[in-house]
Motif scaffolding. Structure first.
Motif, PDB file in Angstrom:
ATOM      1  N   ARG A 104       0.842  -1.202   0.000  1.00  0.00           N
ATOM      2  CA  ARG A 104       0.000   0.000   0.000  1.00  0.00           C
ATOM      3  C   ARG A 104       0.872   1.245   0.000  1.00  0.00           C
ATOM      4  NH1 ARG A 104      -3.218  -3.054   3.562  1.00  0.00           N
ATOM      5  NH2 ARG A 104      -2.284  -2.033   5.370  1.00  0.00           N
ATOM      6  N   TYR A 144      -8.615 -17.257  -9.686  1.00  0.00           N
ATOM      7  CA  TYR A 144      -9.502 -16.097  -9.824  1.00  0.00           C
ATOM      8  C   TYR A 144     -10.280 -16.170 -11.133  1.00  0.00           C
ATOM      9  CZ  TYR A 144      -6.687 -13.785  -6.133  1.00  0.00           C
ATOM     10  OH  TYR A 144      -6.057 -13.450  -4.967  1.00  0.00           O
ATOM     11  N   GLN A 200     -22.280  -9.759  -9.197  1.00  0.00           N
ATOM     12  CA  GLN A 200     -21.736  -9.378  -7.889  1.00  0.00           C
ATOM     13  C   GLN A 200     -20.619 -10.315  -7.410  1.00  0.00           C
ATOM     14  OE1 GLN A 200     -22.075  -6.622  -6.049  1.00  0.00           O
ATOM     15  NE2 GLN A 200     -23.276  -5.853  -7.777  1.00  0.00           N
ATOM     16  N   LEU A 202     -17.446  -9.409  -9.226  1.00  0.00           N
ATOM     17  CA  LEU A 202     -16.837  -8.192  -8.683  1.00  0.00           C
ATOM     18  C   LEU A 202     -16.183  -8.461  -7.332  1.00  0.00           C
ATOM     19  CD1 LEU A 202     -19.611  -5.590  -9.610  1.00  0.00           C
ATOM     20  CD2 LEU A 202     -17.457  -6.021 -10.802  1.00  0.00           C
ATOM     21  N   HIS A 203     -16.784  -9.354  -6.545  1.00  0.00           N
ATOM     22  CA  HIS A 203     -16.205  -9.716  -5.236  1.00  0.00           C
ATOM     23  C   HIS A 203     -14.858 -10.402  -5.419  1.00  0.00           C
ATOM     24  CE1 HIS A 203     -15.820 -11.211  -1.151  1.00  0.00           C
ATOM     25  NE2 HIS A 203     -15.667 -12.438  -1.641  1.00  0.00           N
ATOM     26  N   TRP A 213     -12.882 -10.133  -8.030  1.00  0.00           N
ATOM     27  CA  TRP A 213     -11.955  -9.129  -8.572  1.00  0.00           C
ATOM     28  C   TRP A 213     -11.424  -8.229  -7.448  1.00  0.00           C
ATOM     29  CZ3 TRP A 213      -9.687  -8.158 -13.226  1.00  0.00           C
ATOM     30  CH2 TRP A 213      -9.117  -6.887 -13.419  1.00  0.00           C
ATOM     31  N   LYS A 214     -12.317  -7.787  -6.577  1.00  0.00           N
ATOM     32  CA  LYS A 214     -11.921  -6.922  -5.470  1.00  0.00           C
ATOM     33  C   LYS A 214     -10.954  -7.644  -4.531  1.00  0.00           C
ATOM     34  CE  LYS A 214     -13.798  -4.300  -1.564  1.00  0.00           C
ATOM     35  NZ  LYS A 214     -15.012  -4.012  -0.755  1.00  0.00           N
ATOM     36  N   THR A 215     -11.239  -8.910  -4.238  1.00  0.00           N
ATOM     37  CA  THR A 215     -10.369  -9.702  -3.377  1.00  0.00           C
ATOM     38  C   THR A 215      -8.981  -9.841  -3.989  1.00  0.00           C
ATOM     39  OG1 THR A 215     -12.279 -10.966  -2.566  1.00  0.00           O
ATOM     40  CG2 THR A 215     -10.097 -11.921  -2.203  1.00  0.00           C
ATOM     41  N   LYS A 268      -7.489  -7.772  -6.100  1.00  0.00           N
ATOM     42  CA  LYS A 268      -6.781  -6.500  -6.039  1.00  0.00           C
ATOM     43  C   LYS A 268      -6.318  -6.194  -4.616  1.00  0.00           C
ATOM     44  CE  LYS A 268      -6.786  -3.781  -9.159  1.00  0.00           C
ATOM     45  NZ  LYS A 268      -5.774  -3.503 -10.208  1.00  0.00           N
ATOM     46  N   GLU A 269      -7.174  -6.475  -3.631  1.00  0.00           N
ATOM     47  CA  GLU A 269      -6.817  -6.208  -2.241  1.00  0.00           C
ATOM     48  C   GLU A 269      -5.691  -7.117  -1.759  1.00  0.00           C
ATOM     49  OE1 GLU A 269     -10.484  -6.630  -0.139  1.00  0.00           O
ATOM     50  OE2 GLU A 269     -11.127  -4.539  -0.530  1.00  0.00           O
ATOM     51  N   SER A 270      -5.567  -8.279  -2.385  1.00  0.00           N
ATOM     52  CA  SER A 270      -4.496  -9.212  -2.017  1.00  0.00           C
ATOM     53  C   SER A 270      -3.169  -8.811  -2.650  1.00  0.00           C
ATOM     54  CB  SER A 270      -4.863 -10.642  -2.452  1.00  0.00           C
ATOM     55  OG  SER A 270      -6.036 -11.069  -1.791  1.00  0.00           O
ATOM     56  N   TYR A 289     -12.133  -0.771 -18.241  1.00  0.00           N
ATOM     57  CA  TYR A 289     -11.184  -1.849 -17.955  1.00  0.00           C
ATOM     58  C   TYR A 289     -10.410  -2.257 -19.212  1.00  0.00           C
ATOM     59  CZ  TYR A 289     -12.765  -2.449 -13.181  1.00  0.00           C
ATOM     60  OH  TYR A 289     -13.020  -2.250 -11.850  1.00  0.00           O
TER      61      TYR A 289
END
Length: 448
Positions: A8, A365, A379, A382-383, A385-387, A389-391, A419
């Motif tokens: 981060r 993924y 949904q 997107l969940h 995808w978000k996971t 990116k956050e990882s 995208y």
């Protein structure tokens, strides 16, 4: 958590750092108010493992990986080791950045803690072979005198890389042809033949595999455990698992002690030819004989159980793994995901996977996003995808395409276009999609 914090911070630093300085200098970063002080405070927290993990997060973005690689050395005081250099060279090789790879190898020689080793050049051979640059791989081997690494191990690594990536014809010529490399050492006849045999199996030329297996007998080449393991695997993959079982019995009659790799092949073969219960029986036999199962063994049994729809038993096996000191990996969970048909159940297991610290592979993924897309659920896509990116995982073209297809399916063309543009900015090539092309033309006409 520590790694996420570093990533981060690095992402924040990239925002304020002028792009023209990113690859060559870390100085603009250190001039940012407050950041230099915080970096110095955390300096002792950087270690080889953390840096390697951070580089792995950028495996699909070599520029960002190289940026981080240079930054962590210049602005945090971290001294790169042979392992961190090897990780960076592997990422560069994936994108054919061989000139930059060699410049890093030159840098490695300047410090005793980062000298090139056999792994360094095994990576180089592998990446050249994957790029179908066979002569370049051979030329790299010829340079190893400069590093005191032109030996038997490096020769095996070169042949193995060529065979692994479908250049077995060239590998065989290198070992037995007219232009055999002159080495100052002898190589194991059995080992070289095993590598070539495995190379033919990688090509899927089953007839050639059989011919080569018989050739080994005709030339009096001694067959060892690895020879049998390779040929059992060939029999399984060529649709003749019963012949693999026959070879297994032949090995037992010759009193050849099986290792975990051989047992894994037998379990897969006997499970395919005689059913999962026979596979489980061999699984129990290997433990009774003192051969400790590894994660691949459990994955093989779990996959057989899942394919038979025996999910409860598969879950029991999953729960048993940590107790036996063999934690599941991403492939373990993919065995379940491949057979599950309920979105909520999949998301529950995906959550368990993440909480247990198992890092999904990129194809994990993609597999999940594609599955939810086929069912028409946006949904969950997107969940995932978000996971991802956050990882800290950088999406590849397959991941982007899965997300874009799911957005198009729901009529969200503007977001899909964003995208797609992001893909192009990262140097990835999106598939041609009529929906997005038509949208682009319509906007052009309106603007005109």
């Amino acid at each position: 958590m520590l790694l996420s914090m570093y990533l981060r911070r690095f992402d924040r630093l990239r925002i304020v750092c002028p792009p023209s300085f990113r690859l060559l200098s870390g100085k603009p970063i250190s001039n940012v108010d407050g950041e230099n002080h915080r970096c110095q405070e955390d300096q002792s927290s950087y270690d080889q493992k953390t840096v390697c993990e951070a580089l792995t997060c950028y495996i699909n973005d070599w520029q960002k990986a190289l940026e981080f690689f240079n930054w962590v050395e210049k602005d945090s005081g971290f001294t790169h080791t042979t392992e961190t250099f090897n990780r960076m060279i592997d990422i560069l090789g994936k994108y054919f950045e061989f000139e930059t790879s060699w410049s890093l190898i030159k840098r490695m020689t300047g410090n005793p803690v980062s000298l090139p080793n056999h792994v360094t050049f095994r990576i180089v051979f592998k990446r050249y072979a994957m790029a179908h640059l066979v002569q370049e791989a051979i030329d790299a081997y010829d340079k190893l005198d400069d590093f005191n690494l032109r030996d038997e191990t490096s020769f095996y690594n070169l042949v193995d890389a060529l065979c692994e990536h479908k250049h077995v014809v060239e590998a065989e010529e290198l070992c037995f042809g007219k232009n055999v490399i002159g080495n100052g050492f002898s190589v194991s006849n059995t080992k070289i033949h095993n590598l070539i045999l495995r190379g033919w199996s990688k090509l899927g030329w089953w007839g050639k595999c059989k011919e080569y297996w018989e050739k080994m007998d005709n030339e009096g080449v001694a067959k060892d455990l690895f020879s049998y393991s390779i040929y059992m695997d060939i029999m399984s993959k060529s649709g003749k698992p019963w012949k693999a079982v026959k070879l297994y019995k032949e090995m037992k009659s010759k009193r050849i002690k099986l290792d975990v790799v051989a047992y894994n092949t037998v379990i897969r073969a006997i499970g395919a030819s005689q059913g999962v219960d026979f596979g489980v029986r061999v699984f129990k036999e290997m433990r009774e004989r003192g051969c400790v199962p590894n994660v691949a063994t459990y994955n093989t049994v779990i996959k057989l159980l899942c394919e038979e729809g025996r999910m409860k038993e598969a879950y029991e096996m999953l729960n048993e793994m940590p107790k036996k000191g063999c934690g599941p990996d991403s492939i373990t969970y993919m065995c379940f995901f491949g057979r599950m048909e309920k979105p909520r159940e999949i998301l529950g297991l995906f959550g368990r996977m993440m909480r247990s610290g198992v890092r999904p592979r990129m194809d994990t993924y993609v597999m999940l996003m594609r599955k939810f897309e086929r069912w028409g659920f946006l949904q969950p896509v997107l969940h995932v995808w978000k996971t991802m990116k956050e990882s800290g995982d950088t999406p590849d073209s397959s991941a982007y395409n899965a997300l874009i297809d799911a957005l198009i399916q729901k009529g969200m063309l503007d977001m899909a276009r964003e995208y797609e543009d992001e893909m192009v900015e990262r140097g990835l090539s999106p598939r041609r999609r009529p929906e997005l092309v038509e949208k682009s033309l319509e906007e052009t006409l309106v603007c005109g």
